[in-house]
Scaffold this active site. Structure first.
Site, PDB file in Angstrom:
ATOM      1  N   TYR A   1       0.882  -1.329   0.137  1.00 32.78           N
ATOM      2  CA  TYR A   1      -0.088   0.071   0.143  1.00 32.78           C
ATOM      3  C   TYR A   1       0.839   1.310  -0.017  1.00 32.78           C
ATOM      4  CZ  TYR A   1      -4.977  -0.377   0.012  1.00 32.78           C
ATOM      5  OH  TYR A   1      -6.250  -0.505  -0.333  1.00 32.78           O
TER       6      TYR A   1
ATOM      7  N   GLU B   1      -0.721   4.724  -0.511  1.00 36.10           N
ATOM      8  CA  GLU B   1      -1.417   5.738  -0.652  1.00 36.10           C
ATOM      9  C   GLU B   1      -0.655   7.422  -0.847  1.00 36.10           C
ATOM     10  OE1 GLU B   1      -4.464   5.553   1.940  1.00 36.10           O
ATOM     11  OE2 GLU B   1      -5.811   4.293   0.566  1.00 36.10           O
TER      12      GLU B   1
ATOM     13  N   ASP C   1      -6.517  12.724 -25.451  1.00 31.35           N
ATOM     14  CA  ASP C   1      -6.539  11.648 -24.770  1.00 31.35           C
ATOM     15  C   ASP C   1      -5.873  10.435 -25.885  1.00 31.35           C
ATOM     16  OD1 ASP C   1      -6.891   8.581 -24.539  1.00 31.35           O
ATOM     17  OD2 ASP C   1      -8.966   8.801 -24.018  1.00 31.35           O
TER      18      ASP C   1
ATOM     19  N   THR D   1      -3.856   5.303 -21.809  1.00 27.44           N
ATOM     20  CA  THR D   1      -3.701   4.009 -21.587  1.00 27.44           C
ATOM     21  C   THR D   1      -2.253   3.795 -21.794  1.00 27.44           C
ATOM     22  OG1 THR D   1      -4.335   3.228 -23.406  1.00 27.44           O
ATOM     23  CG2 THR D   1      -5.854   3.376 -21.861  1.00 27.44           C
TER      24      THR D   1
ATOM     25  N   LYS E   1      -1.825  -0.148 -25.007  1.00 29.27           N
ATOM     26  CA  LYS E   1      -2.223  -0.289 -26.450  1.00 29.27           C
ATOM     27  C   LYS E   1      -0.942  -0.181 -27.353  1.00 29.27           C
ATOM     28  CE  LYS E   1      -6.963   1.418 -26.087  1.00 29.27           C
ATOM     29  NZ  LYS E   1      -7.291   1.814 -24.497  1.00 29.27           N
TER      30      LYS E   1
ATOM     31  N   ARG F   1      -1.514  -3.140 -18.445  1.00 30.06           N
ATOM     32  CA  ARG F   1      -2.738  -2.245 -18.175  1.00 30.06           C
ATOM     33  C   ARG F   1      -2.672  -1.303 -17.316  1.00 30.06           C
ATOM     34  NH1 ARG F   1      -5.651  -5.337 -21.484  1.00 30.06           N
ATOM     35  NH2 ARG F   1      -7.486  -3.761 -21.624  1.00 30.06           N
TER      36      ARG F   1
HETATM   37  N1  PLP Z   1      -9.298   6.215 -24.397  1.00 31.25           N
HETATM   38  C1  PLP Z   1      -9.348   5.804 -25.493  1.00 31.25           C
HETATM   39  C2  PLP Z   1      -9.073   6.676 -26.651  1.00 31.25           C
HETATM   40  C3  PLP Z   1      -9.631   4.448 -25.649  1.00 31.25           C
HETATM   41  O1  PLP Z   1      -9.790   3.690 -26.841  1.00 31.25           O
HETATM   42  C4  PLP Z   1      -9.826   3.777 -24.358  1.00 31.25           C
HETATM   43  C5  PLP Z   1      -9.997   2.122 -24.392  1.00 31.25           C
HETATM   44  O2  PLP Z   1      -9.960   1.404 -25.501  1.00 31.25           O
HETATM   45  C6  PLP Z   1      -9.863   4.378 -23.271  1.00 31.25           C
HETATM   46  C7  PLP Z   1      -9.675   5.578 -23.061  1.00 31.25           C
HETATM   47  C8  PLP Z   1     -10.123   3.416 -22.221  1.00 31.25           C
HETATM   48  O3  PLP Z   1      -9.253   2.665 -21.541  1.00 31.25           O
HETATM   49  P1  PLP Z   1      -9.835   1.506 -20.497  1.00 31.25           P
HETATM   50  O4  PLP Z   1     -10.303   0.434 -21.342  1.00 31.25           O
HETATM   51  O5  PLP Z   1      -8.094   1.171 -20.117  1.00 31.25           O
HETATM   52  O6  PLP Z   1     -10.408   2.310 -19.249  1.00 31.25           O
END
Ligand code: PLP
Length: 433
Positions: A51, A53, A206, A232, A235, A241
């Site tokens: 842990y 935090e 994002d 993320t 990918k 993950r």
């Molecule tokens: N943002 C985008 C552009 C995504 O394509 C994805 C998932 O495919 C996410 C966020 C969400 O990620 P997670 O599935 O790890 O929550």
């Protein structure tokens, strides 16, 4: 203390079957990849027991000297991997995944019911960017914030920036979100920056899908124009993950992004960080600075282009007419079939990809297209030659989908699924186990 095979043979067997499935199939889901053994070793380590935090040096638990060292290293590597100056940018590496990272940004920057604009889900955006239907606010983002999506120009398949600008001037969002789950082109960050400035909005990118490509500088750099960048880590980046949030260190629109983001992650929405993931991420971000990683990302793009060119040669219609990144979106509607049926048939032939809506679609459950990505099979060593062969295999699957559709009595998706599960279909001879 026993290993998994002895302690729980049932789970061991399921893992082994999944491993075989991953090994056997052509993995073409654009959001997936194969991470390295080194990353998996870190993820499967004792770091999961701890842990911690808080942030390095400011923890709510004792015994964190090594975890502090690890998280600081991970932060430094994250900034280095994306070519960022630590005086100008900071990063939080604790988000549990992409959707939590995005929601953390929203709670950091916005009050409940503030207005946001992201790319519409049926046009390639992600659920967490505020998707809602006329009947239902589907994601937490659209429940707690007021969402007005922007869309593609359906004639070109490219984001309709003129319409985004017009809508933003009327809607006055506090946050504009770039980034997508199924968009084969780069975003026009300078244009989006101008629009955000004109209406006094934050600009967030994002980059979940393309973060590996960004780290390798094979696509445009969102950090030049955005205030906040989320991603993320599993990918194209090829890590474990997880999620990350990058923020500008200097205040934007009067908000200290650093403390707003850090507080939104903890204690706002999360508790203890997943230190095993942070360990795996640190390994991934070290690798992301290597020449091999850059060469890999270049191949992801050139392989995807080879796939796109071959599909075009075979007569397919691609959304936006091609690709600049790691994915293509194929519109199957001109052939009279849909993505759901094609996905199922291809799955039976161990070609794993996903149905996807394409501009103009009426139904999200039976969308008109398929999304095909190159990161995972490029990790497995595919070159352009194998991706051209992959396009040919997909073509065979699509032809079989057409043939099967013609043989089904009834037009519903269930009729089709029932038929291809029956002996009549296997008698067609080409897809069996
Ligand atoms: N943002 C985008 C552009 C995504 O394509 C994805 C998932 O495919 C996410 C966020 C969400 O990620 P997670 O599935 O790890 O929550």
């Amino acid at each position: 203390d026993h290993g998994l095979s002895e302690a729980d043979p049932h789970v061991r067997t399921i893992i082994d079957k999944e491993k075989q499935r991953q090994f056997r199939s052509l993995e073409l889901i654009a959001s997936e990849n194969f991470t390295s053994r080194a990353v998996m070793e870190a993820v499967g380590s004792c770091l999961t027991n701890k842990y911690s935090e808080g942030l390095p040096g400011k923890r709510y638990y004792g015994g964190n000297e090594y975890i502090d060292e690890l998280e600081t290293l991970c932060q430094e590597r994250a900034l280095a991997a994306f070519h960022l100056d630590g005086k100008k940018w900071g990063v939080n590496v604790q988000p549990l995944s992409g959707s939590p990272a995005n929601f953390e940004v929203y709670t950091a920057l916005l009050n409940p019911h503030d207005r946001i604009m992201g790319l519409d889900l049926p046009h390639g955006g992600h659920l967490s960017h505020g998707f809602m239907t006329p009947k239902r606010r589907v994601s937490g983002t659209s429940i707690y914030f007021e969402s007005m999506p922007y869309r593609l120009d359906e004639s070109t398949g490219i984001v309709d920036y003129d319409m985004l600008e017009k809508t933003a001037i009327l809607f006055r969002p506090k946050l504009i979100i770039a980034g997508a789950s199924a968009y084969p082109r780069d975003f026009d960050y300078p244009r989006m920056r101008k629009i955000a400035d004109a209406v006094g909005a934050f600009l967030m990118m994002d980059m979940a899908h393309i973060s590996g490509l960004v780290a390798a500088s094979v696509v445009a750099d969102p950090f030049e124009y955005c205030d906040i960048v989320t991603t993320t880590t599993h990918k194209s980046l090829r890590g474990p993950r997880g999620g990350m949030i990058f923020f500008k260190r200097e205040p934007v629109l009067g908000v200290d992004l650093e403390s707003a983001v850090n507080n939104a992650v903890f204690p706002g929405l999360q508790g203890g960080p997943h230190n095993h993931t942070i360990g795996g991420l640190a390994v991934c971000l070290n690798y992301a600075q290597s020449p091999e990683f850059k060469a890999y990302q270049k191949k992801v793009v050139s392989n995807c282009r080879a796939l796109a060119d071959r599909l075009i040669e075979l007569g397919y219609k691609l959304v936006s007419g091609g690709t600049d990144n790691h994915l293509v979106l194929v519109d199957l509607r001109p052939l009279g079939i849909d993505g759901a049926r094609a996905e199922k048939i291809l799955d039976m032939a161990s070609i794993t990809l996903n149905k996807n809506s394409v501009p103009g679609d009426k139904s999200a459950l039976v969308p008109g297209g398929i999304r095909i990505g190159s990161p995972a099979m490029t990790t497995r060593g595919f070159t352009e030659k194998e991706f051209i062969a992959t396009a040919d295999f997909i073509h065979e699957g699509v032809k079989l989908t057409l043939e099967a559709k013609r043989s089904v009595s009834g037009s519903k998706l269930q009729d089709f699924m029932k038929f291809i599960g029956s002996s009549d279909f296997t008698l067609m001879g080409r897809v069996s186990d």
